[in-house]
Write an enzyme that holds these catalytic residues in place. Structure first.
Site, short mmCIF file in Angstrom:
data_model
loop_
_atom_site.label_atom_id
_atom_site.label_comp_id
_atom_site.label_asym_id
_atom_site.label_seq_id
_atom_site.Cartn_x
_atom_site.Cartn_y
_atom_site.Cartn_z
N TYR A 334 -64.74 33.87 5.16
CA TYR A 334 -63.55 33.62 4.34
C TYR A 334 -63.18 32.15 4.21
O TYR A 334 -62.04 31.83 3.85
CB TYR A 334 -62.30 34.31 4.89
N CYS A 361 -79.98 30.15 11.26
CA CYS A 361 -80.82 29.83 10.12
C CYS A 361 -80.18 30.32 8.83
O CYS A 361 -80.71 31.22 8.16
CB CYS A 361 -82.19 30.45 10.32
N TYR A 390 -60.50 37.86 16.01
CA TYR A 390 -61.58 38.03 15.01
C TYR A 390 -62.70 37.00 15.19
O TYR A 390 -63.30 36.57 14.21
CB TYR A 390 -61.01 38.00 13.58
C1 LIG Z 1 -56.17 44.60 11.06
C2 LIG Z 1 -55.03 45.51 11.17
C3 LIG Z 1 -53.94 45.16 11.95
C4 LIG Z 1 -53.80 43.81 12.60
O1 LIG Z 1 -53.62 42.80 11.68
P1 LIG Z 1 -53.29 41.31 12.17
O2 LIG Z 1 -53.29 40.52 10.94
O3 LIG Z 1 -54.39 40.93 13.10
O4 LIG Z 1 -51.96 41.35 12.84
C5 LIG Z 1 -52.93 46.09 12.10
N1 LIG Z 1 -53.00 47.31 11.52
C6 LIG Z 1 -54.05 47.67 10.77
C7 LIG Z 1 -54.07 49.03 10.17
C8 LIG Z 1 -55.09 46.80 10.56
O5 LIG Z 1 -56.12 47.16 9.79
#
Ligand SMILES: *Cc1c(COP(=O)(O)O)cnc(C)c1O
Length: 434
Positions: A334, A361, A390
Site C-alpha cells: 500500500y 528478488c 500488520y
Molecule cells: C482489521 C479489522 C479490525 C482492526 O482494524 P484496525 O484498523 O487494525 O484497528 C477490526 N475489525 C475488523 C472486522 C477488521 O477486519
C-alpha cells in the site's frame, strides 16, 4: 519524535521504551522486532476505561489480533481484561494455547470453513460475527449437530467511505464484507436469522476500514447502525443487546500525521450513540470496538543491519538491509509511510537521501523511498518505527528468509516472546522424498 517511547541517549543512540536499540540489535541479532509491552498495556487501558466510562459498564474493546498474533499477546489481552477478535481457527488455537478465556473471543471472517466453525464452537468461542446468509445457516447447522446454541452478531455494511486506502476500506456497499442495508438484504437476513433454532442473535457489527484519522466516519457509521437497530426493532420486535463498531482508528507513522486522542474520539462517538438511542427509544446496547493497529503499532519497532550502499550517479541511492517485504510487506502492498532512523548515529545531520531496499528478488521490495538520514554505512543499525501492526502477522518465507524474533520490552527488562526462525524450523514440514 512521533511517540513518547522514543528518545536519544548520551551515546547518540536511539532508545525505545528506555532501552538502547543498538545494544539490543547486538544482543539478539537482526532483523529484530521489538515490542514495548508497557505501551500495549497503556493503549488497552485507554480503550477499556474510556468505553466503560462513556458507554455501558460492560462495554469493552476487543483486540483485533490479526494485527499481531502470537501466544504472549493473548496473555496481555487476557490480563488487561479485554476481549479479542479472531479471524481464523489458527488465531483461536493460538489464543487457546495462551489460556485466553475464549468466551471473550469474537470469530470474524468472510470465509469460515466448516472445520473452523466446528473448531470454534467446540472451543467455546463466545460469539461469531457472521458475514452472510449462507454462513449463518452453516453455523446454525453445525451448532445443531453439536447440540449447541451459538451466539451470533451479524456484520452489516453501513455504506460509508472512510477516506482511507482502497485496500483497507471495508464499509462501502460493494464491499466483500457484510450485508448491505442499502439493498434491504440486511433486513431480510435478520428476519431469517431470528427463525434459526441454534442461533442466538445478540446484535450487529460494522467495520468501516483502517488507519482512519477523522472521527466523523465512525460517527456516521454509529448513526446508521443505531437507526438500523431501531428499524429492526420496529419491523421484527427484536432489540439488539450488542453493537460492535469495529476497529480502524489511526496511528502516527510520521511527523506529518496528527496526534490522535483515542479517549476524546470515543467520547464523541458515545455522545452520538446515546443521543440517537434516546431519539429512537432503543436501549443503549453494550458497545464493542475492535482496535488492532492502534493497540500495537507504535509499540513495535523493527531493527535491520545496513548492507550495501548503491549510488546511481545523478539519480538515486539505495541502502540494502537484511530484511524487507518478508517481515514488512506494507510499503509493497500500500505504499505505507514509515519513519526510518539511523539508530546508532542519531546526532549526525540527516542530509543524505536514500531508499531503504529489502533483500528480496523483487524491485517492489522497498521499506521506504527517499528517506533523509546520515549517509549509511555497512553494519549501521536501521530502525523502522511503528511496525507493531500488520508486519510480523503478514510476514512470509519468500526467498526462504526466516521470520525475525520478537523481543518484549517491559519495565526495563527484555525477553524473547517469539524465537527467530531457523533454517531447520522453516523446513520442518518438508519431507525427504527420494
Ligand atoms: C482489521 C479489522 C479490525 C482492526 O482494524 P484496525 O484498523 O487494525 O484497528 C477490526 N475489525 C475488523 C472486522 C477488521 O477486519
Amino acid at each position: 519524535m512521533i511517540c513518547k517511547n522514543l528518545a536519544v541517549n548520551n551515546n547518540g543512540h536511539l532508545t525505545f521504551a528506555g532501552r538502547d536499540v543498538t545494544e539490543l540489535a547486538q544482543k539478539y541479532g537482526t532483523p529484530l522486532m521489538l515490542l514495548d509491552e508497557d505501551r500495549i498495556r497503556e493503549k488497552c487501558t485507554i480503550y477499556r476505561e474510556a468505553m466503560k466510562k462513556y458507554f455501558t459498564e460492560d462495554s469493552m474493546p476487543l483486540y483485533a489480533s490479526k494485527a499481531l498474533s502470537f501466544k504472549y499477546i493473548y496473555k496481555i489481552a487476557s490480563s488487561e481484561n479485554i476481549g479479542i477478535d479472531c479471524v481464523s481457527a489458527g488465531e483461536i488455537f493460538t489464543a487457546a494455547q495462551a489460556g485466553f478465556p475464549l468466551e471473550k473471543a469474537y470469530f470474524h471472517g468472510n470465509s469460515k470453513t466448516d472445520d473452523e466453525i466446528e473448531f470454534a464452537i467446540n472451543h467455546g468461542v463466545g460469539h461469531f460475527v457472521c458475514d452472510s446468509v449462507e454462513e449463518v445457516s452453516a453455523v446454525n447447522e453445525i451448532a445443531g449437530n453439536l447440540g449447541k446454541k451459538q451466539k451470533v452478531l451479524l456484520r452489516i455494511t453501513p455504506g460509508i467511505d472512510p477516506h482511507t486506502h482502497k485496500k483497507i476500506s471495508t464499509g462501502s456497499v460493494d464491499s466483500k464484507f457484510g450485508v448491505a442495508i442499502e439493498t434491504n438484504q440486511a433486513y431480510e437476513l435478520v428476519e431469517g436469522v431470528l427463525k434459526l433454532e441454534n442461533i442466538e442473535l445478540t446484535g450487529f457489527h460494522c467495520h468501516i476500514g483502517s488507519q482512519i484519522f477523522e472521527c466523523d466516519p465512525f460517527c456516521d457509521a454509529a448513526k446508521i447502525m443505531i437507526k438500523f437497530i431501531a428499524d429492526v426493532k420496529k419491523l421484527f420486535g427484536y432489540e439488539a443487546s450488542q453493537l460492535n463498531l469495529g476497529g480502524g482508528m489511526a496511528v502516527r507513522y510520521t511527523e506529518d500525521d496528527p496526534e490522535i486522542d483515542y479517549d476524546a474520539n470515543i467520547k464523541v462517538i458515545s455522545e452520538i450513540v446515546k443521543s440517537l438511542c434516546n431519539e429512537y427509544s432503543v436501549k443503549l446496547p453494550q458497545i464493542l470496538m475492535e482496535p488492532g493497529r492502534s493497540i500495537v503499532a507504535d509499540a513495535g519497532m523493527t531493527l535491520y543491519t545496513a548492507g550495501y550502499l548503491k549510488e546511481i550517479t545523478g539519480l538515486k541511492n539505495y541502502i540494502s538491509i537484511d530484511g524487507g517485504m518478508t517481515d514488512n510487506p506494507r510499503y509493497t502492498l500500500y505504499q505505507s509511510p514509515y519513519t526510518v532512523l539511523l539508530a546508532n548515529r542519531m546526532n549526525e545531520p540527516s542530509d543524505y537521501k536514500c531508499t531503504i531496499a529489502g533483500r528480496c528478488c523483487e524491485s517492489g521490495d522497498i521499506i521506504q523511498e527517499d528517506v533523509l538520514m546520515p549517509k549509511p554505512q555497512r553494519h549501521d543499525i536501521i530502525a523502522v518505527l511503528t511496525t507493531g501492526a500488520y508486519n510480523y502477522s503478514m510476514a512470509s518465507h519468500y526467498n526462504k528468509v526466516p521470520k525475525p524474533a520478537i523481543v518484549m520490552l517491559k519495565n526495563g527488562c527484555d525477553f524473547v516472546a517469539v524465537k527467530r526462525e531457523t533454517y531447520e524450523s522453516m523446513t520442518a514440514n518438508e519431507l525427504d522424498i527420494y
